[in-house]
Structure formats: C-alpha cells, structure tokens
Motif scaffolding. Structure first.
Motif, PDB file in Angstrom:
ATOM      1  N   GLY A 113      83.145 107.469  20.341  1.00 49.05           N
ATOM      2  CA  GLY A 113      84.074 108.219  19.509  1.00 49.05           C
ATOM      3  C   GLY A 113      84.407 107.493  18.220  1.00 49.05           C
ATOM      4  N   PRO A 114      85.456 107.910  17.553  1.00 48.44           N
ATOM      5  CA  PRO A 114      85.827 107.333  16.254  1.00 48.44           C
ATOM      6  C   PRO A 114      86.101 105.831  16.310  1.00 48.44           C
ATOM      7  CG  PRO A 114      87.153 109.275  16.735  1.00 48.44           C
ATOM      8  CD  PRO A 114      86.338 108.985  17.956  1.00 48.44           C
ATOM      9  N   HIS A 115      86.553 105.346  17.468  1.00 43.52           N
ATOM     10  CA  HIS A 115      86.826 103.915  17.589  1.00 43.52           C
ATOM     11  C   HIS A 115      85.556 103.091  17.415  1.00 43.52           C
ATOM     12  CE1 HIS A 115      85.568 105.223  21.591  1.00 43.52           C
ATOM     13  NE2 HIS A 115      85.107 104.006  21.740  1.00 43.52           N
ATOM     14  N   ARG A 116      84.417 103.674  17.704  1.00 46.01           N
ATOM     15  CA  ARG A 116      83.149 102.933  17.605  1.00 46.01           C
ATOM     16  C   ARG A 116      82.867 102.519  16.172  1.00 46.01           C
ATOM     17  NH1 ARG A 116      77.302 104.595  17.448  1.00 46.01           N
ATOM     18  NH2 ARG A 116      76.187 102.822  18.301  1.00 46.01           N
ATOM     19  N   ASN A 117      83.212 103.383  15.213  1.00 47.57           N
ATOM     20  CA  ASN A 117      82.978 103.046  13.817  1.00 47.57           C
ATOM     21  C   ASN A 117      83.783 101.818  13.410  1.00 47.57           C
ATOM     22  OD1 ASN A 117      81.282 105.247  13.580  1.00 47.57           O
ATOM     23  ND2 ASN A 117      82.915 106.600  12.903  1.00 47.57           N
ATOM     24  N   LEU A 118      85.005 101.727  13.906  1.00 42.52           N
ATOM     25  CA  LEU A 118      85.831 100.559  13.602  1.00 42.52           C
ATOM     26  C   LEU A 118      85.234  99.308  14.233  1.00 42.52           C
ATOM     27  CD1 LEU A 118      89.389 102.106  14.084  1.00 42.52           C
ATOM     28  CD2 LEU A 118      88.217 101.591  11.943  1.00 42.52           C
ATOM     29  N   ASP A 119      84.745  99.438  15.470  1.00 43.08           N
ATOM     30  CA  ASP A 119      84.129  98.296  16.138  1.00 43.08           C
ATOM     31  C   ASP A 119      82.894  97.823  15.377  1.00 43.08           C
ATOM     32  OD1 ASP A 119      86.032  98.437  18.095  1.00 43.08           O
ATOM     33  OD2 ASP A 119      84.758  99.485  19.535  1.00 43.08           O
ATOM     34  N   ARG A 120      82.097  98.769  14.916  1.00 46.49           N
ATOM     35  CA  ARG A 120      80.878  98.413  14.180  1.00 46.49           C
ATOM     36  C   ARG A 120      81.214  97.757  12.854  1.00 46.49           C
ATOM     37  NH1 ARG A 120      76.630 103.183  14.182  1.00 46.49           N
ATOM     38  NH2 ARG A 120      75.328 101.491  13.490  1.00 46.49           N
ATOM     39  N   GLN A 121      82.255  98.251  12.177  1.00 50.15           N
ATOM     40  CA  GLN A 121      82.672  97.654  10.903  1.00 50.15           C
ATOM     41  C   GLN A 121      83.183  96.241  11.128  1.00 50.15           C
ATOM     42  OE1 GLN A 121      82.270  98.983   7.827  1.00 50.15           O
ATOM     43  NE2 GLN A 121      82.930  97.011   7.086  1.00 50.15           N
ATOM     44  N   SER A 122      83.957  96.064  12.196  1.00 52.02           N
ATOM     45  CA  SER A 122      84.478  94.737  12.523  1.00 52.02           C
ATOM     46  C   SER A 122      83.336  93.763  12.811  1.00 52.02           C
ATOM     47  CB  SER A 122      85.406  94.828  13.727  1.00 52.02           C
ATOM     48  OG  SER A 122      85.826  93.551  14.122  1.00 52.02           O
ATOM     49  N   ALA A 123      82.353  94.221  13.560  1.00 53.52           N
ATOM     50  CA  ALA A 123      81.208  93.365  13.878  1.00 53.52           C
ATOM     51  C   ALA A 123      80.427  93.016  12.609  1.00 53.52           C
ATOM     52  CB  ALA A 123      80.296  94.065  14.876  1.00 53.52           C
ATOM     53  N   ALA A 124      80.280  93.971  11.705  1.00 55.49           N
ATOM     54  CA  ALA A 124      79.568  93.710  10.449  1.00 55.49           C
ATOM     55  C   ALA A 124      80.332  92.690   9.608  1.00 55.49           C
ATOM     56  CB  ALA A 124      79.383  95.009   9.677  1.00 55.49           C
ATOM     57  N   ASP A 125      81.668  92.790   9.590  1.00 50.14           N
ATOM     58  CA  ASP A 125      82.475  91.835   8.840  1.00 50.14           C
ATOM     59  C   ASP A 125      82.329  90.427   9.416  1.00 50.14           C
ATOM     60  OD1 ASP A 125      83.340  93.889   7.243  1.00 50.14           O
ATOM     61  OD2 ASP A 125      85.284  94.109   8.251  1.00 50.14           O
ATOM     62  N   LYS A 126      82.367  90.331  10.736  1.00 49.67           N
ATOM     63  CA  LYS A 126      82.221  89.021  11.385  1.00 49.67           C
ATOM     64  C   LYS A 126      80.855  88.417  11.089  1.00 49.67           C
ATOM     65  CE  LYS A 126      85.378  89.828  15.231  1.00 49.67           C
ATOM     66  NZ  LYS A 126      85.476  90.007  16.676  1.00 49.67           N
ATOM     67  N   LYS A 127      79.823  89.252  11.119  1.00 50.75           N
ATOM     68  CA  LYS A 127      78.465  88.763  10.847  1.00 50.75           C
ATOM     69  C   LYS A 127      78.350  88.284   9.405  1.00 50.75           C
ATOM     70  CE  LYS A 127      73.637  90.044  11.011  1.00 50.75           C
ATOM     71  NZ  LYS A 127      72.663  91.097  11.306  1.00 50.75           N
ATOM     72  N   ALA A 128      78.922  89.043   8.477  1.00 53.62           N
ATOM     73  CA  ALA A 128      78.875  88.650   7.069  1.00 53.62           C
ATOM     74  C   ALA A 128      79.584  87.313   6.855  1.00 53.62           C
ATOM     75  CB  ALA A 128      79.502  89.737   6.203  1.00 53.62           C
ATOM     76  N   GLU A 129      80.722  87.129   7.511  1.00 55.65           N
ATOM     77  CA  GLU A 129      81.464  85.874   7.398  1.00 55.65           C
ATOM     78  C   GLU A 129      80.655  84.706   7.970  1.00 55.65           C
ATOM     79  OE1 GLU A 129      84.707  83.390   6.453  1.00 55.65           O
ATOM     80  OE2 GLU A 129      84.175  85.421   5.831  1.00 55.65           O
ATOM     81  N   LEU A 130      80.009  84.940   9.105  1.00 54.77           N
ATOM     82  CA  LEU A 130      79.192  83.902   9.719  1.00 54.77           C
ATOM     83  C   LEU A 130      78.013  83.522   8.827  1.00 54.77           C
ATOM     84  CD1 LEU A 130      78.563  82.159  12.208  1.00 54.77           C
ATOM     85  CD2 LEU A 130      77.264  84.085  13.110  1.00 54.77           C
ATOM     86  N   VAL A 131      77.356  84.526   8.258  1.00 55.57           N
ATOM     87  CA  VAL A 131      76.220  84.262   7.366  1.00 55.57           C
ATOM     88  C   VAL A 131      76.679  83.473   6.151  1.00 55.57           C
ATOM     89  CG1 VAL A 131      74.569  85.387   5.826  1.00 55.57           C
ATOM     90  CG2 VAL A 131      74.843  86.206   8.152  1.00 55.57           C
ATOM     91  N   ARG A 132      77.843  83.845   5.601  1.00 59.31           N
ATOM     92  CA  ARG A 132      78.365  83.129   4.435  1.00 59.31           C
ATOM     93  C   ARG A 132      78.620  81.661   4.769  1.00 59.31           C
ATOM     94  NH1 ARG A 132      82.983  81.302   2.716  1.00 59.31           N
ATOM     95  NH2 ARG A 132      84.166  82.145   4.459  1.00 59.31           N
ATOM     96  N   LYS A 133      79.232  81.407   5.937  1.00 57.25           N
ATOM     97  CA  LYS A 133      79.501  80.027   6.346  1.00 57.25           C
ATOM     98  C   LYS A 133      78.208  79.244   6.547  1.00 57.25           C
ATOM     99  CE  LYS A 133      83.944  80.779   8.619  1.00 57.25           C
ATOM    100  NZ  LYS A 133      84.651  80.761   9.916  1.00 57.25           N
ATOM    101  N   MET A 134      77.223  79.883   7.165  1.00 56.82           N
ATOM    102  CA  MET A 134      75.950  79.202   7.397  1.00 56.82           C
ATOM    103  C   MET A 134      75.263  78.859   6.076  1.00 56.82           C
ATOM    104  SD  MET A 134      74.524  81.362  10.651  1.00 56.82           S
ATOM    105  CE  MET A 134      72.959  80.538  10.705  1.00 56.82           C
ATOM    106  N   ARG A 135      75.333  79.785   5.101  1.00 50.97           N
ATOM    107  CA  ARG A 135      74.728  79.514   3.793  1.00 50.97           C
ATOM    108  C   ARG A 135      75.439  78.368   3.085  1.00 50.97           C
ATOM    109  NH1 ARG A 135      73.684  85.697   2.074  1.00 50.97           N
ATOM    110  NH2 ARG A 135      71.692  85.928   3.134  1.00 50.97           N
ATOM    111  N   GLU A 136      76.774  78.328   3.204  1.00 51.65           N
ATOM    112  CA  GLU A 136      77.519  77.234   2.587  1.00 51.65           C
ATOM    113  C   GLU A 136      77.132  75.894   3.208  1.00 51.65           C
ATOM    114  OE1 GLU A 136      81.655  78.122   2.912  1.00 51.65           O
ATOM    115  OE2 GLU A 136      81.603  79.625   1.323  1.00 51.65           O
ATOM    116  N   LYS A 137      77.001  75.859   4.520  1.00 53.87           N
ATOM    117  CA  LYS A 137      76.604  74.617   5.190  1.00 53.87           C
ATOM    118  C   LYS A 137      75.203  74.204   4.780  1.00 53.87           C
ATOM    119  CE  LYS A 137      79.400  74.837   9.388  1.00 53.87           C
ATOM    120  NZ  LYS A 137      79.370  74.927  10.855  1.00 53.87           N
TER     121      LYS A 137
END
Length: 71
Positions: free
Chosen positions: A30-54
């Motif tokens: 349902g609609p909650h899935r879109n929020l979960d997917r957005q949250s997961a995408a945000d977490k992944k983007a943050e992780l990638v950014r940290k890995m690139r900085e390191k």
C-alpha cells in the motif's frame, strides 16, 4: 454460506461494507511502501556518500604518502 474468492466482492461476509482494495494493497504494498522505499533510497545515498568520502580521504593520504616517500 457461500464464500467469495474475490476480496472486492465479499459475498456472505457479515459486518457490512468493506473498503475496495487495490491490487497493491491486497499484496501488502500500500501507500506505506512508497515511504519505505524512499527511506531506503535515502539511507543508501547517505551510505554511498560516506563511502566515497572515505575513499577520497584514503586516496589523498595515499597520494601524500607517495609524495613524501619520493622526496
């Protein structure tokens, strides 16, 4: 009592009207899935950014170490 195979046509279901569910809602997407997917995408983007900085910091340290070793 007859049983209906279609969730949107609840024949013999006591308790009044039921909300018509979309296919996604019937699959628990349902609609909650879109929020979960957005949250997961945000977490992944943050992780990638940290890995690139390191990686950049490690490359800079490696460059500095090579320069010091050659001098």
């Amino acid at each position: 009592m007859t049983d209906s195979k279609n969730i949107n046509n609840p024949v013999g279901q006591g308790g009044g009207q039921r909300k018509r569910q979309s296919r996604a809602e019937r699959q628990n997407n349902g609609p909650h899935r879109n929020l979960d997917r957005q949250s997961a995408a945000d977490k992944k983007a943050e992780l990638v950014r940290k890995m690139r900085e390191k990686a950049a910091a490690a490359a800079a340290a490696d460059q500095a170490g090579d320069g010091a070793a050659q001098n």
